[in-house]
Design an enzyme around this catalytic site. Structure first.
Site, PDB file in Angstrom:
ATOM      1  N   THR A  89       0.864  -1.194   0.000  1.00  0.00           N
ATOM      2  CA  THR A  89       0.000   0.000   0.000  1.00  0.00           C
ATOM      3  C   THR A  89       0.895   1.237   0.000  1.00  0.00           C
ATOM      4  O   THR A  89       1.345   1.659  -1.054  1.00  0.00           O
ATOM      5  CB  THR A  89      -0.961  -0.013   1.219  1.00  0.00           C
ATOM      6  N   LYS A 106       3.937  -7.099   3.691  1.00  0.00           N
ATOM      7  CA  LYS A 106       3.742  -5.649   3.547  1.00  0.00           C
ATOM      8  C   LYS A 106       3.423  -5.074   4.923  1.00  0.00           C
ATOM      9  O   LYS A 106       2.881  -5.761   5.788  1.00  0.00           O
ATOM     10  CB  LYS A 106       2.627  -5.310   2.570  1.00  0.00           C
ATOM     11  N   THR A 143       0.135  -8.369  12.795  1.00  0.00           N
ATOM     12  CA  THR A 143       0.732  -7.073  12.538  1.00  0.00           C
ATOM     13  C   THR A 143       0.722  -6.559  11.102  1.00  0.00           C
ATOM     14  O   THR A 143       0.916  -5.411  10.853  1.00  0.00           O
ATOM     15  CB  THR A 143       2.186  -6.996  13.071  1.00  0.00           C
ATOM     16  N   THR A 177      -9.899  10.246   1.964  1.00  0.00           N
ATOM     17  CA  THR A 177     -10.456   8.893   1.744  1.00  0.00           C
ATOM     18  C   THR A 177     -11.562   8.919   0.707  1.00  0.00           C
ATOM     19  O   THR A 177     -12.421   9.742   0.743  1.00  0.00           O
ATOM     20  CB  THR A 177     -11.065   8.320   3.046  1.00  0.00           C
TER      21      THR A 177
END
Lengths: 392, 392
Positions: free
Chosen positions: A145, A167, A178, A392
């Site tokens: 990302t 990632k 995590t 967003t």
């Protein structure tokens, strides 16, 4: 040089979930069913794919494929989100010619946005024909990302191979898997042994890192074994299992450090080791407390040897400490001894921190014999930029 | 208009602990002994002054003076730090002509640096002759560190007055007194009633704020009463006590909000109310979890209605929640209902957040009848600047 692993193929595709129009779909596929083990986020606000994968784990299902999309987490999306996971499984199972419950699903990206299933279907359709053992890096890239670089590894001994990619970047905090991480091996073992191995490895790697103390809704570490190695491991005492565990641990720590160093805006790795604790868990908790301190992270960003901010975080957990016994070292320079500040060359230490990619904090509590390590990163203006400047 | 309070005098001085050479010493003095109550940091790494003040509280000492220095926290300074507290008491007691154990000490600033007692003595010497009932603002200003504005109030009814001032800015996190705050009143009551009042007020104000999730070594809220009002409160059921509690609560909430809004680099206040919880403590814990999320703080900094980041924090505590029951409102706009995202006008909400100084988050867990509120602030590049760009 990347090492291919018998039976595993990879592909990437573009659904259009990312505004950048970069690849946002990865497929991991195995010609033969794989034993599956995994660790998942402990956040109670979970994406539906996490629940689905956990259910398959519980059923001890053998797995053929993992579909990962980035750019949309499909979390906080209610019943429709659950349907999207099922539909993705259906589309993938059809195209890959495997069973519906042989497909794991993972998503990462914005929370609270419904998945566009048309886009998803188009992405999977475009990716499936390009499955290839060599497309590993493409898949590793497609799950990213805000990461700046691909995080992957491959390691092999005469008895087994392990390859994997991960990632991270934001919403990274311990007590969970995590981030997304996919590990593949050929070493032959039961699901329970594979689960034991991944639990141990996650516990000393991904569970001890923090970028921003925010815990994700979608995180998972998944390991698959196609059981094709010439050797089989039957117990956790088998020297071969111990060696496998060692290689897996090292690989996961390497990936975990890469995640932290690629934390959004991060420029410096903070490695905190707490020793002299009564239990390993106590040591880790205090190490994490320091590694996730915004104030200390800012100090390290400025290469400022401001150990006081680390000291303050030692007393903030529910682990009992005695401040008059504590020693602190910054990059091996003693700065606090038996609860007293030590005179040290601040300018020299400042220059040293400035020059290096990382800083080490060592704390001795002098209460017991256990120790533990946590990894964090500095807090930068770029982190704020990353997380405030987009809409967003 | 500021209200003076019979018997209390104030002064400020300059010791030279601050690099800016701004005033860094405040004296609060009362002509007559005062009943003393207080709340202190729960950090186990504490400055010696915290221990000293707690000891005097336990002995139920009447108090005549508080000496507060800013620019040096005298924390993590070992036995020499303890001696510095005792020496400061001695110097102040001599000059103020009060008993040694009638003097409270407080420090705020850099951790791990020994206090220069010559500077301290010079500062106190210069400040004592300027004690005056009107010097309240000067004292309120002298305790500031990176605060941008003075935070004080004075309120009165026909039966009592309360005045007070506080400082905050960084290392602000709940489960502690949270900062330095000095409150003075004339209402006549026992130490235990005064303690009850300050506990209640702190619990709904300073204990629910977070700037950076870092807990300080030096924090305290102290209240003194000179008992000179014409009315006396004998029980906590007395309507006059209830009114006093109400005024104290409101004052502390007002100060707490000012602290958050003056958080280092902060530009927006984040007010999170969680309702439908089984207990008030549960509601507060989840509210704090959201209010202290770096990612959500960054989103609000960018006026981005990224409620998913708040949603993710609801599931991160050990409080059991059911994600399919949860409602979230951002500034009264429904964004998440019964675990499903709600379509809303993002551009309109973005503009609304951009225009205002604060944002409200309302979460309904639908598990019980209790609610709780927490206050936080946005995370800005200026915060990073403040805390990385200077050299200790």
């Amino acid at each position: 040089m990347f090492m291919t692993l018998n039976s595993f193929q990879f592909s990437s595709g573009t659904c259009g979930f990312k505004k950048t129009k970069k690849p946002d779909l990865a497929i991991i596929y195995s010609n033969i069913p794989c034993t599956y083990a995994g660790v998942f986020t402990t956040n109670q606000i979970r994406a539906a794919c996490v629940d689905e994968n956990k259910a398959l784990l519980k059923k001890k299902k053998k797995i053929r494929a993992i579909i990962v999309n980035s750019g949309n987490a499909n979390a906080c999306t209610g019943e429709k989100g659950v349907q999207s996971v099922k539909n993705t499984q259906k589309i993938a199972a059809n195209l890959l010619k495997v069973k519906l419950d042989e497909v794991l699903i993972a998503s990462t990206g914005a929370i609270g946005v419904q998945l566009d299933m048309q886009k998803m279907e188009a992405g999977i359709k475009s990716a499936v024909p390009r499955l290839n053992p060599e497309n590993f890096k493409g898949a590793a890239k497609a799950i990213l990302t805000t990461d700046r670089f691909v995080k992957s590894f491959s390691m092999g001994t005469k008895d087994f191979k392990i390859i994997g990619f991960t990632k991270g970047a934001g919403m990274i905090h311990p007590n969970m898997a995590t981030m997304l991480c996919y590990l593949m091996t050929d070493l032959k073992m039961s699901q329970s042994l594979l689960q034991e191995a991944v639990n141990t490895a996650v516990n000393i790697s991904f569970n001890n890192i923090s970028v921003d103390a925010d815990m994700s809704t979608n995180d998972m570490v998944i390991i698959l074994s196609n059981n094709t190695s010439h050797r089989e491991v039957k117990t956790s005492k088998d020297p071969l299992f111990l060696n496998f565990q060692k290689v897996l641990n090292e690989s996961c720590i390497k990936l975990a450090k890469q995640i932290v160093l690629d934390g959004e805006g991060a420029q410096k790795l903070i490695e905190v080791t707490v020793s002299g604790a009564k239990t390993e868990e106590n040591a880790k908790l205090i190490a994490r407390s320091i590694a996730s301190s915004n104030l200390f992270k800012c100090a390290i960003h400025g290469s400022d040897p401001n150990w006081g901010r680390a000291a303050a975080k030692i007393g903030c957990t529910n682990i009992k400490v005695n401040q008059n016994k504590i020693d602190i070292l910054l990059n091996n320079t003693s700065v606090f001894r038996n609860g007293n500040p030590v005179a040290f060359n601040k300018v020299k230490l400042n220059k040293e921190i400035k020059k290096k990619k990382g800083v080490r904090v060592n704390v001795n509590l002098k209460l017991g014999k256990k120790s533990g390590t946590a990894f964090g990163c500095d807090l930068t203006k770029e982190y704020v930029n990353f997380n405030s400047a987009y809409f967003t």
